[in-house]
Motif scaffolding. Sequence first.
Motif, PDB file in Angstrom:
ATOM      1  N   THR A  53      10.446   6.660   1.257  1.00 29.06           N
ATOM      2  CA  THR A  53      10.840   6.395  -0.128  1.00 29.06           C
ATOM      3  C   THR A  53       9.715   6.831  -1.042  1.00 29.06           C
ATOM      4  N   ALA A  54      10.015   7.628  -2.051  1.00 28.22           N
ATOM      5  CA  ALA A  54       9.013   8.059  -3.026  1.00 28.22           C
ATOM      6  C   ALA A  54       8.916   7.035  -4.144  1.00 28.22           C
ATOM      7  N   VAL A  55       7.696   6.706  -4.531  1.00 32.45           N
ATOM      8  CA  VAL A  55       7.447   5.748  -5.604  1.00 32.45           C
ATOM      9  C   VAL A  55       6.380   6.311  -6.529  1.00 32.45           C
ATOM     10  N   THR A  56       6.686   6.348  -7.822  1.00 26.39           N
ATOM     11  CA  THR A  56       5.696   6.796  -8.794  1.00 26.39           C
ATOM     12  C   THR A  56       4.746   5.652  -9.117  1.00 26.39           C
ATOM     13  N   THR A  57       3.447   5.874  -8.911  1.00 23.71           N
ATOM     14  CA  THR A  57       2.482   4.799  -9.109  1.00 23.71           C
ATOM     15  C   THR A  57       1.193   5.320  -9.722  1.00 23.71           C
ATOM     16  N   ASP A  58       0.768   4.670 -10.799  1.00 24.52           N
ATOM     17  CA  ASP A  58      -0.584   4.846 -11.321  1.00 24.52           C
ATOM     18  C   ASP A  58      -1.427   3.742 -10.689  1.00 24.52           C
ATOM     19  N   VAL A  59      -2.260   4.111  -9.722  1.00 24.11           N
ATOM     20  CA  VAL A  59      -2.971   3.090  -8.938  1.00 24.11           C
ATOM     21  C   VAL A  59      -4.066   2.385  -9.728  1.00 24.11           C
ATOM     22  N   THR A  60      -4.326   2.828 -10.957  1.00 25.04           N
ATOM     23  CA  THR A  60      -5.305   2.136 -11.796  1.00 25.04           C
ATOM     24  C   THR A  60      -4.654   1.068 -12.676  1.00 25.04           C
ATOM     25  N   ASP A  61      -3.330   0.984 -12.635  1.00 24.70           N
ATOM     26  CA  ASP A  61      -2.568   0.062 -13.482  1.00 24.70           C
ATOM     27  C   ASP A  61      -2.100  -1.130 -12.649  1.00 24.70           C
ATOM     28  N   PRO A  62      -2.571  -2.338 -12.943  1.00 23.16           N
ATOM     29  CA  PRO A  62      -2.169  -3.510 -12.143  1.00 23.16           C
ATOM     30  C   PRO A  62      -0.661  -3.689 -12.054  1.00 23.16           C
ATOM     31  N   ASP A  63       0.044  -3.498 -13.166  1.00 24.85           N
ATOM     32  CA  ASP A  63       1.498  -3.674 -13.148  1.00 24.85           C
ATOM     33  C   ASP A  63       2.168  -2.665 -12.225  1.00 24.85           C
ATOM     34  N   ALA A  64       1.672  -1.422 -12.251  1.00 26.80           N
ATOM     35  CA  ALA A  64       2.257  -0.379 -11.408  1.00 26.80           C
ATOM     36  C   ALA A  64       2.025  -0.665  -9.928  1.00 26.80           C
ATOM     37  N   VAL A  65       0.846  -1.150  -9.578  1.00 27.07           N
ATOM     38  CA  VAL A  65       0.557  -1.455  -8.174  1.00 27.07           C
ATOM     39  C   VAL A  65       1.372  -2.653  -7.713  1.00 27.07           C
ATOM     40  N   ARG A  66       1.493  -3.654  -8.573  1.00 26.82           N
ATOM     41  CA  ARG A  66       2.331  -4.806  -8.235  1.00 26.82           C
ATOM     42  C   ARG A  66       3.786  -4.365  -8.026  1.00 26.82           C
ATOM     43  N   GLU A  67       4.265  -3.473  -8.880  1.00 26.28           N
ATOM     44  CA  GLU A  67       5.633  -2.974  -8.737  1.00 26.28           C
ATOM     45  C   GLU A  67       5.797  -2.152  -7.460  1.00 26.28           C
ATOM     46  N   LEU A  68       4.756  -1.434  -7.049  1.00 28.12           N
ATOM     47  CA  LEU A  68       4.805  -0.690  -5.795  1.00 28.12           C
ATOM     48  C   LEU A  68       5.034  -1.650  -4.627  1.00 28.12           C
ATOM     49  N   VAL A  69       4.299  -2.734  -4.607  1.00 27.24           N
ATOM     50  CA  VAL A  69       4.452  -3.714  -3.537  1.00 27.24           C
ATOM     51  C   VAL A  69       5.833  -4.365  -3.604  1.00 27.24           C
ATOM     52  N   GLU A  70       6.270  -4.702  -4.798  1.00 29.59           N
ATOM     53  CA  GLU A  70       7.586  -5.326  -4.956  1.00 29.59           C
ATOM     54  C   GLU A  70       8.702  -4.387  -4.503  1.00 29.59           C
ATOM     55  N   SER A  71       8.599  -3.105  -4.856  1.00 29.83           N
ATOM     56  CA  SER A  71       9.633  -2.156  -4.459  1.00 29.83           C
ATOM     57  C   SER A  71       9.623  -1.937  -2.953  1.00 29.83           C
ATOM     58  N   THR A  72       8.451  -2.041  -2.342  1.00 30.85           N
ATOM     59  CA  THR A  72       8.359  -1.939  -0.884  1.00 30.85           C
ATOM     60  C   THR A  72       9.083  -3.097  -0.226  1.00 30.85           C
ATOM     61  N   MET A  73       8.842  -4.296  -0.731  1.00 32.61           N
ATOM     62  CA  MET A  73       9.510  -5.476  -0.171  1.00 32.61           C
ATOM     63  C   MET A  73      11.019  -5.415  -0.404  1.00 32.61           C
ATOM     64  N   ASP A  74      11.426  -4.913  -1.570  1.00 34.26           N
ATOM     65  CA  ASP A  74      12.860  -4.785  -1.854  1.00 34.26           C
ATOM     66  C   ASP A  74      13.512  -3.783  -0.907  1.00 34.26           C
ATOM     67  N   ALA A  75      12.787  -2.704  -0.593  1.00 41.40           N
ATOM     68  CA  ALA A  75      13.363  -1.629   0.218  1.00 41.40           C
ATOM     69  C   ALA A  75      13.460  -1.985   1.691  1.00 41.40           C
ATOM     70  N   THR A  76      12.450  -2.673   2.221  1.00 41.46           N
ATOM     71  CA  THR A  76      12.404  -2.888   3.676  1.00 41.46           C
ATOM     72  C   THR A  76      12.171  -4.344   4.085  1.00 41.46           C
ATOM     73  N   GLY A  77      11.782  -5.186   3.134  1.00 47.67           N
ATOM     74  CA  GLY A  77      11.552  -6.589   3.456  1.00 47.67           C
ATOM     75  C   GLY A  77      10.229  -6.875   4.131  1.00 47.67           C
ATOM     76  N   ARG A  78       9.350  -5.860   4.226  1.00 53.93           N
ATOM     77  CA  ARG A  78       8.069  -6.093   4.877  1.00 53.93           C
ATOM     78  C   ARG A  78       7.054  -5.038   4.427  1.00 53.93           C
ATOM     79  N   LEU A  79       5.773  -5.374   4.607  1.00 55.29           N
ATOM     80  CA  LEU A  79       4.689  -4.433   4.341  1.00 55.29           C
ATOM     81  C   LEU A  79       3.667  -4.636   5.466  1.00 55.29           C
ATOM     82  N   ASP A  80       3.573  -3.655   6.342  1.00 58.30           N
ATOM     83  CA  ASP A  80       2.735  -3.780   7.531  1.00 58.30           C
ATOM     84  C   ASP A  80       1.390  -3.080   7.397  1.00 58.30           C
ATOM     85  N   VAL A  81       1.391  -1.937   6.724  1.00 65.46           N
ATOM     86  CA  VAL A  81       0.164  -1.147   6.606  1.00 65.46           C
ATOM     87  C   VAL A  81       0.039  -0.621   5.183  1.00 65.46           C
ATOM     88  N   LEU A  82      -1.161  -0.783   4.620  1.00 62.40           N
ATOM     89  CA  LEU A  82      -1.485  -0.184   3.326  1.00 62.40           C
ATOM     90  C   LEU A  82      -2.609   0.807   3.545  1.00 62.40           C
TER      91      LEU A  82
END
Length: 250
Positions: A53-82
């Motif tokens: 899954t492609a996700v647009t993220t500005d990694v310097t923006d707290p909101d964008a990084v939080r949304e990246l994690v949230e979209s990961t959980m929404d897509a697969t229900g888990r986050l194993d490796v960052l």
Amino acid sequence: MTLEGRTVVVTGAAGGFGSAICQVFAEAGAHVMVSDIDTERAREVARALPSATAVTTDVTDPDAVRELVESTMDATGRLDVLVNNAGLPHLSRKLIDLPVDVVDAQLTMNVRSVFLGCKYAVPAMLGSAGGGVIVNVASIAGRRPRPGLVIYNATKAAVINLTRGLAGELAPDIRVNAVNPVVSETGFIKNSLGVDTLPDKARAHVVAGIPMGRPALPQDVANAVLYLASEPASFLTGVCLDVDGGRSIA
């Protein structure tokens, strides 16, 4: 080193190291969240993978990084490796000639982004799978600094120290490791020297300090990241692995 059923987030995924890292995790069976500020390139990388899954993220923006994690959980229900791969060097020049805004940008891009990734990924890892792995992409420059990139070197040294400190803080639930690549002919060359490829004379000078006789390839770095995230490395945490062809001993 299978990661069937696992979800992996890779930042800076559109670049040389990033796309290679995405590829090895996909080949190991993981679903890859291909995260980059370059939306179109992230989509290209994701389209080439069996499960991504492609996700647009500005990694310097707290909101964008939080949304990246949230979209990961929404897509697969888990986050194993960052994999905190996103980062940039500055143009090579003496420290006294560096503008203050360049220094601020280096700290933001190379250190703050890793902090943000860890801050928002850790609760998700603990909540979704009871553990996980973080792999940070630092640099051998954080251990063996070269003139001209003093601030870049310092940011990568910070990532190494952050990795080791966080490993102790999160053990035994989450492992935290890093890789320290030597120079590679990727976008790093463009951003640090202002050229697309190393001139022959410059390449010879760089390679002369690497016992293995060549720069790092993206595949070298990707293989090391995959290993540190895999079950065979389950007893490794706080490891900052030099992927440098021996430069650290030269």
